[in-house]
Every structure is written in structure tokens, then in C-alpha cells.
Design a protein around this motif. Sequence first.
Motif, PDB file in Angstrom:
ATOM      1  N   ALA A 194      99.978  16.843  68.138  1.00  0.00           N
ATOM      2  CA  ALA A 194      99.829  15.511  68.730  1.00  0.00           C
ATOM      3  C   ALA A 194      99.919  14.499  67.599  1.00  0.00           C
ATOM      4  N   THR A 195     100.455  13.329  67.895  1.00  0.00           N
ATOM      5  CA  THR A 195     100.518  12.281  66.873  1.00  0.00           C
ATOM      6  C   THR A 195     100.471  10.897  67.498  1.00  0.00           C
ATOM      7  N   THR A 196      99.997   9.937  66.679  1.00  0.00           N
ATOM      8  CA  THR A 196     100.048   8.533  67.102  1.00  0.00           C
ATOM      9  C   THR A 196     101.328   7.864  66.581  1.00  0.00           C
ATOM     10  N   ARG A 197     102.158   8.609  65.821  1.00  0.00           N
ATOM     11  CA  ARG A 197     103.423   8.026  65.341  1.00  0.00           C
ATOM     12  C   ARG A 197     104.373   7.825  66.523  1.00  0.00           C
ATOM     13  N   PRO A 198     105.107   6.702  66.536  1.00  0.00           N
ATOM     14  CA  PRO A 198     106.068   6.526  67.630  1.00  0.00           C
ATOM     15  C   PRO A 198     107.203   7.547  67.533  1.00  0.00           C
ATOM     16  N   PRO A 199     107.778   7.934  68.675  1.00  0.00           N
ATOM     17  CA  PRO A 199     108.865   8.922  68.629  1.00  0.00           C
ATOM     18  C   PRO A 199     110.101   8.381  67.913  1.00  0.00           C
ATOM     19  N   ARG A 200     110.809   9.264  67.189  1.00  0.00           N
ATOM     20  CA  ARG A 200     112.115   8.909  66.612  1.00  0.00           C
ATOM     21  C   ARG A 200     113.178   9.146  67.676  1.00  0.00           C
ATOM     22  N   ALA A 201     114.352   8.581  67.442  1.00  0.00           N
ATOM     23  CA  ALA A 201     115.464   8.817  68.366  1.00  0.00           C
ATOM     24  C   ALA A 201     115.658  10.322  68.514  1.00  0.00           C
ATOM     25  N   GLY A 202     115.751  10.794  69.744  1.00  0.00           N
ATOM     26  CA  GLY A 202     116.009  12.219  69.977  1.00  0.00           C
ATOM     27  C   GLY A 202     114.744  13.071  70.088  1.00  0.00           C
ATOM     28  N   GLU A 203     113.595  12.509  69.720  1.00  0.00           N
ATOM     29  CA  GLU A 203     112.359  13.295  69.833  1.00  0.00           C
ATOM     30  C   GLU A 203     111.812  13.209  71.254  1.00  0.00           C
ATOM     31  N   GLU A 204     111.417  14.380  71.775  1.00  0.00           N
ATOM     32  CA  GLU A 204     110.927  14.431  73.159  1.00  0.00           C
ATOM     33  C   GLU A 204     109.437  14.713  73.183  1.00  0.00           C
ATOM     34  N   ASN A 205     108.760  14.021  74.112  1.00  0.00           N
ATOM     35  CA  ASN A 205     107.326  14.247  74.284  1.00  0.00           C
ATOM     36  C   ASN A 205     107.095  15.675  74.774  1.00  0.00           C
ATOM     37  N   GLY A 206     106.180  16.387  74.118  1.00  0.00           N
ATOM     38  CA  GLY A 206     105.872  17.762  74.534  1.00  0.00           C
ATOM     39  C   GLY A 206     106.768  18.795  73.870  1.00  0.00           C
ATOM     40  N   VAL A 207     107.853  18.367  73.235  1.00  0.00           N
ATOM     41  CA  VAL A 207     108.761  19.306  72.561  1.00  0.00           C
ATOM     42  C   VAL A 207     108.575  19.175  71.044  1.00  0.00           C
ATOM     43  N   HIS A 208     108.758  17.954  70.535  1.00  0.00           N
ATOM     44  CA  HIS A 208     108.596  17.729  69.089  1.00  0.00           C
ATOM     45  C   HIS A 208     107.137  17.390  68.766  1.00  0.00           C
ATOM     46  N   TYR A 209     106.551  16.561  69.588  1.00  0.00           N
ATOM     47  CA  TYR A 209     105.142  16.174  69.462  1.00  0.00           C
ATOM     48  C   TYR A 209     104.623  15.817  70.847  1.00  0.00           C
ATOM     49  N   HIS A 210     103.283  15.785  70.964  1.00  0.00           N
ATOM     50  CA  HIS A 210     102.653  15.081  72.075  1.00  0.00           C
ATOM     51  C   HIS A 210     102.388  13.682  71.521  1.00  0.00           C
ATOM     52  N   PHE A 211     103.110  12.696  72.030  1.00  0.00           N
ATOM     53  CA  PHE A 211     102.967  11.337  71.500  1.00  0.00           C
ATOM     54  C   PHE A 211     101.814  10.644  72.221  1.00  0.00           C
ATOM     55  N   LEU A 212     100.777  10.286  71.457  1.00  0.00           N
ATOM     56  CA  LEU A 212      99.566   9.712  72.046  1.00  0.00           C
ATOM     57  C   LEU A 212      99.281   8.338  71.444  1.00  0.00           C
ATOM     58  N   SER A 213      98.573   7.517  72.204  1.00  0.00           N
ATOM     59  CA  SER A 213      98.036   6.275  71.630  1.00  0.00           C
ATOM     60  C   SER A 213      96.837   6.687  70.761  1.00  0.00           C
ATOM     61  N   ARG A 214      96.368   5.782  69.903  1.00  0.00           N
ATOM     62  CA  ARG A 214      95.218   6.100  69.061  1.00  0.00           C
ATOM     63  C   ARG A 214      93.990   6.410  69.933  1.00  0.00           C
ATOM     64  N   GLU A 215      93.883   5.651  71.041  1.00  0.00           N
ATOM     65  CA  GLU A 215      92.748   5.859  71.952  1.00  0.00           C
ATOM     66  C   GLU A 215      92.806   7.275  72.570  1.00  0.00           C
ATOM     67  N   GLN A 216      93.997   7.663  73.021  1.00  0.00           N
ATOM     68  CA  GLN A 216      94.140   9.020  73.599  1.00  0.00           C
ATOM     69  C   GLN A 216      93.826  10.073  72.539  1.00  0.00           C
ATOM     70  N   PHE A 217      94.326   9.829  71.309  1.00  0.00           N
ATOM     71  CA  PHE A 217      94.101  10.798  70.225  1.00  0.00           C
ATOM     72  C   PHE A 217      92.592  10.955  69.995  1.00  0.00           C
ATOM     73  N   GLU A 218      91.880   9.812  70.002  1.00  0.00           N
ATOM     74  CA  GLU A 218      90.431   9.873  69.777  1.00  0.00           C
ATOM     75  C   GLU A 218      89.719  10.617  70.904  1.00  0.00           C
ATOM     76  N   GLN A 219      90.265  10.495  72.124  1.00  0.00           N
ATOM     77  CA  GLN A 219      89.681  11.260  73.247  1.00  0.00           C
ATOM     78  C   GLN A 219      89.872  12.764  73.032  1.00  0.00           C
ATOM     79  N   TRP A 220      91.056  13.140  72.526  1.00  0.00           N
ATOM     80  CA  TRP A 220      91.298  14.570  72.248  1.00  0.00           C
ATOM     81  C   TRP A 220      90.330  15.058  71.170  1.00  0.00           C
ATOM     82  N   ILE A 221      90.084  14.212  70.152  1.00  0.00           N
ATOM     83  CA  ILE A 221      89.129  14.598  69.090  1.00  0.00           C
ATOM     84  C   ILE A 221      87.752  14.825  69.723  1.00  0.00           C
ATOM     85  N   ALA A 222      87.306  13.847  70.544  1.00  0.00           N
ATOM     86  CA  ALA A 222      85.961  13.923  71.143  1.00  0.00           C
ATOM     87  C   ALA A 222      85.827  15.151  72.038  1.00  0.00           C
ATOM     88  N   ALA A 223      86.930  15.549  72.679  1.00  0.00           N
ATOM     89  CA  ALA A 223      86.893  16.710  73.578  1.00  0.00           C
ATOM     90  C   ALA A 223      86.971  18.034  72.800  1.00  0.00           C
TER      91      ALA A 223
END
Length: 197
Positions: free
Chosen positions: A37-66
Motif C-alpha cells: 500500500a502507498t500514499t504515492r500517486p499512481p504513475r502512468a500505467g500503474e493499476e490499483n491492486g496490481v502495482h500498489y494499493h493506492f491509499l490516501s494518508r487517512e486510509q493508510f493511517e486506518q490500515w496502521i490502526a487496524a
Amino acid sequence: MRKGKTFIICGPSGVGKGTVVARLLASDPTLYFSVSATTRPPRAGEENGVHYHFLSREQFEQWIAAGDFLEYAEYVGNLYGTPCRYVDQAMEQGRDVLLDIEIQGAELVHQKRPDTVRIYVAPPSWAELERRLVGRGTEDMEKVRSRLARGREEFAAARNFDYFVINDTVDHAVGELRAIMLAEHCRPCERISLISQ
Ligand code: ADP
Ligand code: 5GP
């Protein structure tokens, strides 16, 4: 059944980690690549769930808390983390797992799981690293400079790794990575339990 092992692929940005990992995955469908998972924006050609799970910082923090991460770290202004659930599932199925992560994450995983194999991938020269990173064209020059500086800083820790592979040509680096993975499965601690009594 043979147990799966986790292999960490580390090295400076632009060295070719993604390239060698893609080649390993293409030639061995049993290998499992851990999608971070990352808070970095996707590059051209990168797919969510394939290269990374693209998350907002808030979502990332929720994953940490969980407690969803095996490890996470900040890298040049963004957060990156390894979700634990799938890594464990894959290893239980006897699959080897590849983690393409930076050095703080590698250290955290190794502390939690000392049987993890750490492989440092180095460029043939720093000039070649810069050519590759600039040539990839995914970062502006300021980010390229930050990534190169970070790569130089991290290099001091490379000698503590289990293996050191120089990515001069992709064929050569991939050949060495396959050899390392094979050798790690030939250790007595891996093999003795496979002999039927
Ligand atoms: P990383 O995942 O380590 O950041 P990439 O796999 O994205 O690096 O590779 C960075 C750039 O270098 C890409 O444009 C890739 O095609 C190129 N590259 C990778 N390995 C080699 C190599 N052995 N020789 C020349 N170019 C390479
Ligand atoms: P990039 O933005 O180029 O895809 O990745 C930047 C750095 O973050 C690379 O060194 C990559 O190995 C690392 N990275 C990717 N996923 C993870 C992760 O889950 N955890 C950690 N600690 N680093 C990661």
C-alpha cells in the motif's frame, strides 16, 4: 510440503527492482508478489491492486490502526507498507514471497521474522543509476535528486544483507536471484523435515 520463504528485494530507486521482480514472476507463477500500500500517486500505467494499493494518508493511517501492516515506512515524502494477511496466506500455501521494499521496512521485517532472506540489488555504478532513474521519466528532477541521495545513504547498510546482486544486465541479475532462491531451499533446516521417516 515445502514451506514458502520470504525474499526481500531492496536497493536504490531506479536500480531495476521492479524489472527483475517482473521477470521472476513471469517465469514462475507459484511466486507471490506482495502488493504494497502507498500514499504515492499512481504513475502512468500503474493499476490499483496490481502495482500498489493506492491509499490516501487517512486510509493508510486506518490500515496502521487496524494492524494490517507487517511493516510500513516513510520514503521521500510518502508512506509505504506491506499488508500482512496475504504474505502469511501465500507462505502457508508453500509459495515463496517477494517483497520489494526499502531498507527500514526490510529491517523491521527481518526483526519480526529472522528467517526472511534479504537481498540488496546494486547498480553497476552511480552514474548508471542516475541514467536509469532519469530515463524512466516518472519523477521530476527534484524527486530524482532526493531518491538518489536516499539511495547513497542506504548503501552503507548493504553489507548487512544476506546477498548482494549487481544489476548490470537483467539476465545476469535474474539468474543470480534464481540461484539464491534455489540455494535457500537447500539449507538443512529446510530439507531435513522433507525426508519421510
Ligand atoms: P526500481 O523498481 O528499482 O525503482 P525499475 O525496475 O523501475 O527500478 O527500473 C528503472 C529503469 O531502469 C527502468 O526504465 C528499467 O527499464 C531500467 N532498467 C532496469 N534494469 C536495467 C538493466 N539491467 N539495464 C538497463 N536498464 C535497466
Ligand atoms: P516507488 O515509489 O519507486 O514505487 O518505491 C519507492 C521505494 O519504496 C522503493 O525503495 C520500494 O522498494 C519501497 N517500497 C515499496 N513498497 C514498500 C513497502 O510496502 N514497504 C516499504 N517499507 N517500502 C516499500
